[in-house]
Design an enzyme around this catalytic site. Sequence first.
Site, mmCIF file in Angstrom:
data_model
loop_
_atom_site.group_PDB
_atom_site.id
_atom_site.type_symbol
_atom_site.label_atom_id
_atom_site.label_comp_id
_atom_site.label_asym_id
_atom_site.label_seq_id
_atom_site.Cartn_x
_atom_site.Cartn_y
_atom_site.Cartn_z
ATOM 1 N N CYS A 65 0.813 -1.224 0.000
ATOM 2 C CA CYS A 65 0.000 0.000 0.000
ATOM 3 C C CYS A 65 0.842 1.269 0.000
ATOM 4 O O CYS A 65 0.310 2.361 -0.167
ATOM 5 C CB CYS A 65 -0.948 0.007 1.199
ATOM 6 S SG CYS A 65 -0.087 0.119 2.766
ATOM 7 N N ASP A 67 2.505 2.546 2.609
ATOM 8 C CA ASP A 67 2.612 3.204 3.912
ATOM 9 C C ASP A 67 4.014 3.025 4.476
ATOM 10 O O ASP A 67 4.592 1.938 4.391
ATOM 11 C CB ASP A 67 1.607 2.617 4.908
ATOM 12 C CG ASP A 67 0.163 2.939 4.571
ATOM 13 O OD1 ASP A 67 -0.072 3.829 3.732
ATOM 14 O OD2 ASP A 67 -0.731 2.306 5.145
ATOM 15 N N CYS A 91 -2.090 6.402 4.800
ATOM 16 C CA CYS A 91 -3.512 6.722 4.895
ATOM 17 C C CYS A 91 -3.876 7.155 6.318
ATOM 18 O O CYS A 91 -3.057 7.107 7.232
ATOM 19 C CB CYS A 91 -4.343 5.505 4.495
ATOM 20 S SG CYS A 91 -4.185 4.116 5.632
ATOM 21 N N CYS A 134 -2.474 -1.558 8.763
ATOM 22 C CA CYS A 134 -1.983 -0.334 9.420
ATOM 23 C C CYS A 134 -1.641 -0.599 10.882
ATOM 24 O O CYS A 134 -0.618 -0.133 11.386
ATOM 25 C CB CYS A 134 -3.031 0.772 9.314
ATOM 26 S SG CYS A 134 -3.390 1.256 7.619
#
Length: 165
Positions: A65, A67, A91, A134
């Site tokens: 992603c 991150d 995000c 996350c």
Amino acid sequence: MAGVLAKKCITPLVLLHRRLSVPEFIAQCCYHEKVVDHYENPRNVGSLDKKSKNVGTGLVGAPACGDVMKLQIEVDDQGKIVDAKFKTFGCGSAIASSSLVTEWVKGKSLADASMIKNTDIAKELSLPPVKLHCSMLAEDAIKAALADYRLKQQAIQQVAVEAIN
């Protein structure tokens, strides 16, 4: 797709016929209020001196992603975490996870901080399954910061032992 989201998002705001901006609509529909709070008011953003012997730095990323999370802890002589800072490129859920973790680790011993799990983070923030990575990043960042701190301490002890001999 928008119709499905709109049906899930009937809130008092919608009933008052107020138009929501796209960010407001997404925040209302897709993120829990705790995520929005940590995203809009992140705690402990910044950096500590990574060269300090009492600072551990963890840098982790999720290639899937994009991150990237940097978490730093400052530990006192008794082994208690006295400060924590983060910088995250990602995000809202990644930023919220980082922010929450910095609050949680402050005041904890190294052993207690190592017990923080991604499931605890995800539960506190009410992360949906698609955002669990996350919370996993945040747990990995804690572990990496603790490992970096311990490596620095071992190196200091080894230098002290060599100086005695």
